[in-house]
Enzyme design. Structure first.
Site, PDB file in Angstrom:
ATOM      1  N   ARG A 196       0.724  -0.537  -0.037  1.00 55.36           N
ATOM      2  CA  ARG A 196      -0.294   0.157   0.160  1.00 55.36           C
ATOM      3  C   ARG A 196       1.090   0.690  -0.163  1.00 55.36           C
ATOM      4  O   ARG A 196       1.317   1.433   1.058  1.00 55.36           O
ATOM      5  CB  ARG A 196      -0.999   0.202   0.920  1.00 55.36           C
ATOM      6  CG  ARG A 196      -1.054  -0.789   1.109  1.00 55.36           C
ATOM      7  CD  ARG A 196      -3.465  -0.996  -0.290  1.00 55.36           C
ATOM      8  NE  ARG A 196      -3.573  -1.461   0.036  1.00 55.36           N
ATOM      9  CZ  ARG A 196      -4.622  -2.376  -0.362  1.00 55.36           C
ATOM     10  NH1 ARG A 196      -5.121  -1.792  -1.470  1.00 55.36           N
ATOM     11  NH2 ARG A 196      -5.813  -3.043  -0.613  1.00 55.36           N
TER      12      ARG A 196
ATOM     13  N   ALA B 297     -10.149  -8.312  -0.696  1.00 61.96           N
ATOM     14  CA  ALA B 297     -11.227  -7.712  -1.209  1.00 61.96           C
ATOM     15  C   ALA B 297     -11.133  -5.897  -2.002  1.00 61.96           C
ATOM     16  O   ALA B 297     -10.084  -6.020  -3.200  1.00 61.96           O
ATOM     17  CB  ALA B 297     -10.876  -5.725   0.191  1.00 61.96           C
TER      18      ALA B 297
ATOM     19  N   GLU C   6     -13.695 -10.972  -6.255  1.00 61.78           N
ATOM     20  CA  GLU C   6     -12.688 -10.537  -6.278  1.00 61.78           C
ATOM     21  C   GLU C   6     -12.079 -11.732  -4.938  1.00 61.78           C
ATOM     22  O   GLU C   6     -10.022 -11.900  -4.903  1.00 61.78           O
ATOM     23  CB  GLU C   6     -13.029  -9.456  -4.794  1.00 61.78           C
ATOM     24  CG  GLU C   6     -13.511  -8.237  -5.205  1.00 61.78           C
ATOM     25  CD  GLU C   6     -12.564  -7.742  -6.656  1.00 61.78           C
ATOM     26  OE1 GLU C   6     -10.918  -7.901  -6.258  1.00 61.78           O
ATOM     27  OE2 GLU C   6     -12.228  -6.574  -7.041  1.00 61.78           O
TER      28      GLU C   6
ATOM     29  N   GLU D  33      -8.223 -12.262  -5.525  1.00 59.45           N
ATOM     30  CA  GLU D  33      -7.167 -12.194  -5.102  1.00 59.45           C
ATOM     31  C   GLU D  33      -6.380 -13.796  -4.210  1.00 59.45           C
ATOM     32  O   GLU D  33      -5.530 -12.982  -3.805  1.00 59.45           O
ATOM     33  CB  GLU D  33      -7.524 -10.654  -4.287  1.00 59.45           C
ATOM     34  CG  GLU D  33      -7.974  -9.570  -4.973  1.00 59.45           C
ATOM     35  CD  GLU D  33      -7.861  -8.728  -3.850  1.00 59.45           C
ATOM     36  OE1 GLU D  33      -7.651  -9.007  -2.927  1.00 59.45           O
ATOM     37  OE2 GLU D  33      -7.562  -6.963  -4.045  1.00 59.45           O
TER      38      GLU D  33
ATOM     39  N   GLU E 283      -1.390  -5.996  -7.438  1.00 60.66           N
ATOM     40  CA  GLU E 283      -1.578  -7.479  -6.657  1.00 60.66           C
ATOM     41  C   GLU E 283      -0.462  -8.497  -7.080  1.00 60.66           C
ATOM     42  O   GLU E 283      -1.049 -10.208  -7.343  1.00 60.66           O
ATOM     43  CB  GLU E 283      -2.996  -7.408  -7.551  1.00 60.66           C
ATOM     44  CG  GLU E 283      -3.810  -7.044  -6.919  1.00 60.66           C
ATOM     45  CD  GLU E 283      -5.112  -6.863  -7.442  1.00 60.66           C
ATOM     46  OE1 GLU E 283      -5.432  -7.200  -8.605  1.00 60.66           O
ATOM     47  OE2 GLU E 283      -6.090  -6.331  -6.427  1.00 60.66           O
TER      48      GLU E 283
END
Length: 235
Positions: free
Chosen positions: A89, A101, A118, A122, A170
């Site tokens: 992040r 998420a 998702e 993910e 990701e």
């Protein structure tokens, strides 16, 4: 300040949907994911002599998060585990352990379908059983973002040939199954910080303590969302 009874003993405690009419709204920044708007409104719409308040706010599409839960058999007996991914992040300069998420970026898509997508994209996981775990605003003082956290059970892996090709932040996002007690300790000790994960883990333990009686269906009414996909924007 006078005290106001929250429920007056007649109805459950709940937040009130009482949006003030926006007198003036201007988008002052357009971003890839969210915009910044400047809006003016009166706290008391009937008081024409009251000076309007002006606030800047992030106009966000909202998101979903998924706490995927499995029972793992060990030599010491069955252990409950939570699926976590570790994602970089940039605003905080950290790699955070998080429940899967994603954004509500498909107009009209039911929340649970966004959550299914998702979880597949993910974490390469799918689930047969879904419930609503918790709803929350991330930053109600400055953002419209609202998140629904789902509980997913009866989890299985997506076949390798059907898995989503991840990119960007990701692309290198490892998946770990962590014992629920270990995740709770990490939350209480301040070792993990993602808000959806903190809410999800605390809600999980609260629901378990109440024998899962308070779980809501996956299509339970969502919090008021006046700026999400398909929502009516104030005049």
């Amino acid at each position: 300040m006078a005290e106001v009874p929250a429920s007056a003993g007649r109805s459950p405690l709940r937040d009130l949907s009482l949006p003030r009419r926006v007198k003036k709204s201007k988008t002052v920044f357009e971003g890839r994911v969210w915009d910044i708007a400047r809006e003016s409104f009166r706290m008391d719409p009937d008081d024409k002599g009251q000076e309007p308040l002006t606030r800047e706010l992030m106009v966000h599409p909202g998101a979903v998060a998924v706490l995927a839960l499995r029972t793992h058999l060990t030599t010491a007996g069955p252990v409950e585990q939570v699926a976590l991914v570790r994602q970089y992040r940039h605003p905080v300069g950290m790699e955070l352990w998080e429940v899967p998420a994603g954004l509500r970026d498909v107009a009209g898509e039911p929340l649970v379908e966004t959550a299914r997508r998702e979880l597949r994209e993910e974490a390469d996981l799918e689930a047969a059983e879904w419930h609503t775990l918790a709803d929350f605003f991330t930053t109600p003082g400055g953002s419209t973002e609202a998140i629904r956290v789902f509980l997913a059970r009866q989890v299985s892996a997506v076949p390798e040939g059907a898995r989503h090709e991840r990119e960007g932040e990701e692309a290198s996002m490892p998946l770990a199954w962590v014992n629920t007690d270990e995740v709770l300790d990490a939350v209480l000790d301040g070792r993990i910080h993602n808000p959806s994960t903190v809410v999800a883990v605390l809600a999980l333990h609260a629901h378990r303590a109440q024998a899962w009686r308070r779980l809501r269906p996956p299509d339970a009414p969502f919090v008021p969302d006046r700026r999400g996909p398909g929502a009516d924007r104030p005049a």
